[in-house]
Design an enzyme around this catalytic site. Structure first.
Site, PDB file in Angstrom:
ATOM      1  N   TYR A  72      38.160   9.068  65.704  1.00 52.82           N
ATOM      2  CA  TYR A  72      38.833   8.290  66.742  1.00 52.82           C
ATOM      3  C   TYR A  72      38.114   8.422  68.085  1.00 52.82           C
ATOM      4  CZ  TYR A  72      41.888   6.734  70.380  1.00 52.82           C
ATOM      5  OH  TYR A  72      42.350   6.088  71.503  1.00 52.82           O
ATOM      6  N   GLY A  79      42.710   3.429  71.174  1.00 54.28           N
ATOM      7  CA  GLY A  79      44.095   3.001  71.079  1.00 54.28           C
ATOM      8  C   GLY A  79      44.338   2.122  69.871  1.00 54.28           C
TER       9      GLY A  79
END
Length: 546
Positions: A72, A79
């Site tokens: 991530y 997001g």
């Protein structure tokens, strides 16, 4: 010649306070000192253990990247864009763009002290060694702090989760040579400053932009500075209560330890003890036994009208129950904040023991917002308390034969009679400041809004709460300043030579910066002078060392 230069440099280094950063032991005291002190007074050292951990964590990041795993914010979008994976060769561009698209803050720029506190807190959090940044990032942050290069950060734009993304982007930007900084008292382009200092900008590598922006350091900076000032306000409230008890010929028995030991909240007992000790030796604030003697004895009568009440109004008698709440709130707020500033408040985090990367929500400012919502209520209650005390002192219906609005005494036929209104304006201003402080106590934590394509569907609003706490603290400092000036005026009218030795110390300190008001005059500069006295910590120190 070179030997002379070396010796001068050595002497300068010895005069600096060396703050050792390891990600675990940073204190609010350290943060406030660095934030408000001269940058030349400090140097920063990273512990060897922390350096080793930082390097190993960065190596782990590259190991996982090379395995082509989606990480991530490293090899994925941010997001709600997490489903979009990119190749390793795009990671540097991704971090650069992150910092740029987040640079959309608005409003007034934060004070330099807030920005410096932010830098120190973010540096310490990264030093904890779970955020997968290079040692180069840490070194650049330290170089900037030691050389007085501070980011210009707009105050508004953070929802407090995913951390302080927008404000912290301004810190990340200056590391990579973009944006404005405060340098030697001026706002300058970072590129110019880097040339002057002989420094090079960094190219932020994989995860480093995200590690810089994805945390609670901006809200924590406001929070730590508000905490420190609130600590001072608590003691100043005790000073005010002692002095108002004298000004209104009060009953110091209200603060006798036996009463408060029966309801043993630590803060309440602390406040009562402070007030009682400050009133020792006073000829104005009396013990209960002394007050009884001033009243007519009822003896064989069925009714008498007492000449002096044996109980003062709540704003005086119950002051320890109000200020005590602030003392007790400060104790747990300090614990929460010092955990926060020594945490990995980042996502994702890398575990060098398990060789895994973990996704979580440590960027969420839940503890900071709860602490600040609570602190701002406790401080605003002090403003309200002092405002109520001031009202009693200036109002001739309640001030026990002091003059109306604390004007000076005039002879019966003096021309000045009826022309002066003394502290009427001060009381109006104090009421307005108090109302503004009370208005801001609305808890920010309950105003969560779903944002960022409903990925951030529950957010903390911690930065708003911290900024509110800062503002309430500032307003309360001004309320306290107005009250202290009025109390000194009242004690002059009552007889300043009759005060206790402790309150006499405060009286003399206030009188050094604001004289007796013998006729109507502007008092705005007087207020500011006393505010600075409060902020300096000298009032508290004077009592504690007397």
């Amino acid at each position: 010649m070179n030997e002379v230069l070396v010796s001068e440099q050595d002497a300068q280094q010895k005069n600096k306070q060396d703050i050792v950063l390891n990600g675990n032991e940073l204190t609010i005291e350290d943060i406030v000192n660095v934030a408000k002190g001269e940058h030349e007074s400090f140097m920063f050292t990273v512990s060897d253990e922390a350096l080793d951990r930082i390097e190993k964590c960065n190596e782990l990041k590259h190991e996982i990247i090379n395995q082509q795993q989606p990480i991530y914010g490293v090899t994925t979008g941010f997001g709600d864009s997490v489903m979009r994976q990119i190749s390793p060769q795009k990671t540097i561009d991704l971090q650069r763009n992150l910092v740029r698209f987040l640079s959309c803050g608005v409003g007034p720029n934060s004070e330099e002290s807030v920005a410096r506190a932010t830098m120190l807190i973010r540096t310490n959090c990264l030093i904890k060694g779970n955020s997968a940044v290079r040692v180069d990032v840490i070194n650049q942050l330290i170089q900037y702090m030691e050389r007085g290069i501070t980011p210009v950060i707009p105050e508004r734009g953070s929802v407090g989760a995913s951390g302080d993304l927008v404000p912290l982007s301004y810190l990340a930007a200056i590391l990579s040579g973009e944006g404005q900084v405060l340098y030697k008292g001026e706002s300058r382009d970072i590129k110019e400053v880097l040339k002057v200092e002989g420094l090079q900008p960094l190219v932020l590598e994989a995860k480093e932009g995200l590690a810089l922006v994805n945390g609670t350091s901006f809200m924590s900076a406001f929070a730590c500075l508000a905490y420190k000032d609130a600590e001072e306000i608590a003691f100043v409230a005790d000073i005010c209560t002692a002095m108002v008890s004298e000004a209104l010929l009060g009953n110091r028995g209200h603060f006798y330890s036996f009463i408060h030991e029966q309801k043993p909240h630590f803060g309440q007992m602390t406040s009562a003890q402070n007030i009682y000790l400050m009133l020792e030796g006073s000829q104005l604030s009396k013990e209960y036994s002394q007050i009884i003697k001033t009243n007519e004895s009822i003896e064989s009568k069925t009714y008498v009208q007492l000449t002096q009440s044996i109980q003062d109004r709540y704003s005086i008698r119950c002051a320890p129950h109000v200020t005590g709440v602030l003392y007790d709130t400060l104790s747990w707020v300090k614990n929460w904040l010092e955990i926060e500033v020594n945490s990995t408040n980042d996502n994702p985090v890398f575990d060098i023991e398990t060789r895994e990367v973990y996704n979580g929500g440590n960027f969420y400012g839940g503890h900071v917002v709860q602490a600040m919502d609570s602190l701002k209520i406790a401080v605003a209650n002090i403003a309200d308390l002092l405002d109520r005390q001031l009202q009693l002192v200036v109002d001739e219906k309640f001030n026990k034969n002091l003059t109306p609005n604390l004007i000076q005494n005039y002879e019966e036929n003096d021309y000045e009679l009826g022309l002066h209104h003394g502290f009427k304006g001060m009381q109006i201003a104090c009421s307005a400041l108090t109302a503004e402080a009370l208005k801001l106590t609305n808890p920010a934590s309950v105003f969560s809004r779903s944002t960022e394509a409903h990925n951030q569907d529950k957010v903390s609003m911690g930065t708003i709460a911290s900024r509110d706490a800062r503002t309430i603290v500032e307003l309360t400092q001004h309320v306290a300043a107005i009250h202290l000036i009025a109390l000194c005026q009242a004690l002059d009218l009552r007889g300043a030579d009759k005060t206790s030795p402790q309150t006499a110390v405060i009286y003399n300190m206030i009188r050094e910066v604001t004289p007796f008001v013998d006729r109507d005059r502007p008092l705005d500069n007087d207020i500011q002078a006393v505010v600075e006295l409060i902020r300096s910590g000298k009032l508290k120190k004077a009592i504690q060392t007397n």
